[in-house]
Structures are given as structure tokens and as C-alpha cells.
Write an enzyme that holds these catalytic residues in place. Structure first.
Site, PDB file in Angstrom:
ATOM      1  N   ALA A  31      13.475  -5.250   6.046  1.00  0.00           N
ATOM      2  CA  ALA A  31      13.684  -4.869   4.651  1.00  0.00           C
ATOM      3  C   ALA A  31      14.532  -5.867   3.859  1.00  0.00           C
ATOM      4  O   ALA A  31      14.547  -5.824   2.630  1.00  0.00           O
ATOM      5  CB  ALA A  31      14.301  -3.478   4.596  1.00  0.00           C
ATOM      6  N   GLY A  69      14.006  -9.125   4.215  1.00  0.00           N
ATOM      7  CA  GLY A  69      13.234 -10.370   4.254  1.00  0.00           C
ATOM      8  C   GLY A  69      12.520 -10.652   2.937  1.00  0.00           C
ATOM      9  O   GLY A  69      12.600  -9.867   1.989  1.00  0.00           O
ATOM     10  N   ARG A  86       5.842 -17.776  10.853  1.00  0.00           N
ATOM     11  CA  ARG A  86       5.588 -19.093  11.449  1.00  0.00           C
ATOM     12  C   ARG A  86       6.090 -20.193  10.520  1.00  0.00           C
ATOM     13  O   ARG A  86       6.230 -19.994   9.315  1.00  0.00           O
ATOM     14  CB  ARG A  86       4.103 -19.285  11.753  1.00  0.00           C
ATOM     15  CG  ARG A  86       3.209 -19.359  10.542  1.00  0.00           C
ATOM     16  CD  ARG A  86       1.789 -19.734  10.936  1.00  0.00           C
ATOM     17  NE  ARG A  86       0.845 -19.446   9.854  1.00  0.00           N
ATOM     18  CZ  ARG A  86      -0.334 -20.010   9.734  1.00  0.00           C
ATOM     19  NH1 ARG A  86      -0.750 -20.904  10.607  1.00  0.00           N
ATOM     20  NH2 ARG A  86      -1.139 -19.689   8.730  1.00  0.00           N
ATOM     21  N   ASP A 104      -6.273 -11.777   2.978  1.00  0.00           N
ATOM     22  CA  ASP A 104      -7.410 -12.684   3.148  1.00  0.00           C
ATOM     23  C   ASP A 104      -8.568 -12.243   2.229  1.00  0.00           C
ATOM     24  O   ASP A 104      -9.239 -13.056   1.604  1.00  0.00           O
ATOM     25  CB  ASP A 104      -7.858 -12.667   4.611  1.00  0.00           C
ATOM     26  CG  ASP A 104      -6.684 -12.850   5.547  1.00  0.00           C
ATOM     27  OD1 ASP A 104      -6.101 -13.946   5.533  1.00  0.00           O
ATOM     28  OD2 ASP A 104      -6.322 -11.902   6.266  1.00  0.00           O
ATOM     29  N   HIS A 162      -6.548 -11.718  11.660  1.00  0.00           N
ATOM     30  CA  HIS A 162      -5.817 -12.393  10.571  1.00  0.00           C
ATOM     31  C   HIS A 162      -5.289 -13.713  11.147  1.00  0.00           C
ATOM     32  O   HIS A 162      -4.131 -13.833  11.548  1.00  0.00           O
ATOM     33  CB  HIS A 162      -4.667 -11.515  10.071  1.00  0.00           C
ATOM     34  CG  HIS A 162      -3.790 -12.227   9.080  1.00  0.00           C
ATOM     35  ND1 HIS A 162      -4.243 -12.668   7.855  1.00  0.00           N
ATOM     36  CD2 HIS A 162      -2.480 -12.588   9.133  1.00  0.00           C
ATOM     37  CE1 HIS A 162      -3.261 -13.268   7.214  1.00  0.00           C
ATOM     38  NE2 HIS A 162      -2.179 -13.237   7.974  1.00  0.00           N
TER      39      HIS A 162
END
Ligand code: NAD
Ligand code: LMR
Length: 325
Positions: free
Chosen positions: A12, A14, A92, A159, A187
């Protein structure tokens, strides 16, 4: 006045949540007449930042927000929760694939699956956003044996939205005129954006769009869009991810006749392996999703769908010990 709905958001403090929480609080998820209780989860080192988010939420004076719970206790965060956005996970960096996060993030989702099983409403709807989203959703559902697997989903709506927007741009049309986009699979870079059923008004998209552009530009563009954003921003997509999460959960909770892409527990439709979370074309009604059936698939589509299925089976193999099977 309706009873307040309990909504859990993990990660929360982030960057995705910094957009997501405020949009949910303003009524964009469940509507302007639905009061909510926000149950915000962070890890202990994130609690200070989370207290700042809570102060800002309070300073917005959103009329729908009845209570804000900030916690680093997983069971408390999921207590009686009816909707959960599982965002908290490591993102990532440049040069990584999403599945490189598997070992780092998998444990989070087994712990949260257990907490959902123990503490949440048995009708909870769960969306996994944290990557690799499909396999994390599988881990969570396998650790929640008392909850129906159909209640765990993974996000491929970003996407879907990306493909819809690219197509609209290409033909100079509005996004709302582009219907029946499908994202099949994971995904990840193996996902398959399928335009074979896409309509633009009353015309088939592939009668208007050049096949070379579709195969050699659109498909790689959507597959690589997350990486392109990381390269440009130095951080992964956040506002667009929050937007897609709201689109996904709102359609699921309130219903849609539109074809929407959702990572869901495979029942073997279209010959896809069962027991993985795979993105299918869905419609939603009465709080449930259904896979759209009986679409014709050509050899190109079948091959692309298999590639993504293969990757998901490999990911599953890599975290088998967390699946409680
Ligand atoms: P971020 O690093 O800004 O925020 C993540 C937050 O999660 C941090 O505040 C961290 O402290 C918290 N966190 C970590 N472990 C936790 C745990 N066990 N419980 C609760 N909170 C925890 O990252 P972000 O940019 O908000 O991205 C979050 C995730 O979403 C990443 O894995 C990212 O790759 C993924 N993502 C997915 C999509 C998608 O389309 N599915 C799109 C964008 C990002
Ligand atoms: C995205 O698609 O933007 C996210 O999954 C973040 C990433 O790692 O690409």
C-alpha cells in the site's frame, strides 16, 4: 446507506498503490454510493511511508471512506475482506523478465493465500497484480483451499488496454470503437494479443489493419510495453497498472458484456492445460466471470497460445513446493 465494503490493498505504500488507493477511495471502483473500509498492508519497514499515505487519504476527506486500517499483520489486513488487490511485491528492473521475480515474490503469495483462507470473507474476489502475476495467483489460490479457485484472478487488463489503445491510434479511431481484443496466456513476453476477433465498429479489425503491422509491430509492442516503460521511466508502470486493476475489479464486481481479458483458473477451455492461471476472453455478470466460448482459432493463434501455456507450466514447475498439491 449501503454497508461498507472491505477492500484490502497490499503493497500500500508502493507506487501503484499511490494511484490505486486514491481512485478507489473516490468511488471509481465500486461507485459513488458505496462506502468502503480500506485495509492497507505493508511490510514493517514500509509502515512509516504508509502512515504518510494514510494522512494524505484523510486530507482528501473522501466521503465514502469510513475507516482506514494500516497494518503489517497479514491476517488483520484480510479480516472479512471482500475485495483484495494483491499489489505488494518486488518489481523487475531493466533487463529482467517478470519470471525472474518468481523466487523473490512467491513466498509472499503463499503467506497471503493462507491469510485469505483464514480471515477473509468466503466470497472474496482477489486480483493479483504483483509479478509474475499469473503464477503468484496460482500460489495464492492453492494456499486457500476453502475458497473457490474462480475467486483468484491475475491482471492482464493492462496488456488488453495497451493493445486496444495501439489499435485505436493506428487507425485514428476512438478506443471505445475497438472491441473484442483478447490477451491469451501469461502476463509476460509470451502473452498473445489476438486481433482475430476484434471489431472496429461493424468491421473486422484485420480487414482494416495490415497483417504485417499486427504481427511484426503490435504483438511485440504489447509484449514488451512493460520493459519499454521501465526503460523510459526508470520504474515500472504504475498509474496505468492501477487503472487496469480498477477496470478488472469493477467489471468483475459490477458486470460487463464487453469482452475483457482476465487471468483466470483454467478449466481446459480451448485445450489450455487445466490448473494454471491463464488469460482468457471473459464476460462478467452477477459477480462471476465466464470464459467466452466457441471462438474459432487459426494455427497461428493456437501456436502462440501454446507458447504462453508452456511458459506457465514451467513457472508452475519451478514453485511446485509452494502449491500445497
Ligand atoms: P513498489 O516497489 O513501488 O511497491 C511495492 C510495495 O510492496 C512496497 O511498498 C513494498 O514495501 C511492498 N511489499 C513488499 N512485500 C510485501 C509484502 N509481503 N506484503 C505487503 N507489502 C509488501 O512496486 P510497484 O511499482 O507498486 O509494483 C508492485 C508489483 O506490481 C510489482 O511486482 C510489479 O512488477 C507489478 N506490476 C504488475 C503489473 C501487471 O500488469 N500485472 C503492472 C505493473 C506492475
Ligand atoms: C507491466 O507490464 O508494466 C508490469 O508488469 C511491470 C513490468 O515488469 O513490466
Amino acid at each position: 446507506m449501503k454497508k461498507a465494503a472491505r477492500i484490502t490493498i497490499t503493497g500500500a505504500a508502493g507506487q501503484i498503490s499511490y494511484s490505486l488507493i486514491f481512485r478507489i477511495a473516490s468511488g471509481e471502483f465500486l461507485g459513488k454510493d458505496q462506502p468502503i473500509i480500506l485495509q492497507l498492508l505493508e511490510i514493517t519497514p514500509g509502515m512509516n511511508a504508509l502512515s504518510g499515505v494514510a494522512m494524505e487519504l484523510s486530507d482528501c476527506a473522501f466521503p465514502l471512506v469510513k475507516e482506514i486500517i494500516c497494518t503489517d499483520k497479514v491476517d488483520l489486513a484480510f479480516q472479512n475482506s471482500e475485495y483484495a488487490f494483491l499489489v505488494g511485491a518486488r518489481p523487475r528492473g531493466p533487463g529482467m523478465e517478470r519470471k525472474d521475480l518468481l523466487q523473490a515474490n512467491a513466498a509472499i503469495f503463499s503467506e497471503q493465500g493462507k491469510a485469505i483462507n483464514n480471515s477473509a470473507s468466503k466470497n472474496i474476489k482477489v486480483l493479483v497484480v504483483g509479478n509474475p502475476a499469473n503464477t503468484n495467483a496460482l500460489i495464492a489460490l492453492k494456499n486457500a483451499p476453502d475458497i473457490n479457485p474462480s475467486q483468484f484472478t491475475a491482471m492482464t487488463r493492462l496488456d488488453h488496454n495497451r493493445a486496444q489503445s495501439q489499435v485505436a491510434d493506428k487507425i485514428g479511431s476512438s478506443v471505445s470503437s475497438v472491441e473484442n481484443i483478447i490477451i491469451w496466456g501469461n502476463h509476460s513476453a509470451t502473452q498473445y494479443p489476438d486481433l482475430h476477433h476484434t471489431m472496429i465498429g461493424d468491421k473486422s479489425a484485420l480487414d482494416i489493419i495490415n497483417n504485417d503491422w499486427y504481427k511484426n509491430e503490435l504483438i511485440p509492442c504489447v509484449q514488451q510495453r512493460g520493459a519499454e516503460i521501465i526503460k523510459a521511466r526508470g520504474a515500472s508502470s504504475a498509474a496505468s497498472a492501477a487503472n487496469a486493476a480498477i477496470n478488472h475489479m469493477r467489471d468483475w464486481a459490477l458486470g460487463t458484456d464487453n469482452c475483457v481479458s482476465m487471468g483466470v483458473f483454467s478449466d481446459g477451455s480451448y485445450g489450455v492445460a487445466k490448473d494454471i492461471i491463464y488469460s482468457f476472453p471473459c464476460t462478467c455478470s452477477n459477480g462471476s466471470w465466464d470464459i467466452i466460448q466457441d471462438l474459432t482459432l487459426n494455427d497461428f493463434s493456437k501456436e502462440k497460445m501454446k507458447d504462453s501455456e508452456r511458459e506457465l507450466l514451467e513457472e508452475k514447475e519451478a514453485i511446485q513446493e509452494l502449491l500445497n498439491d
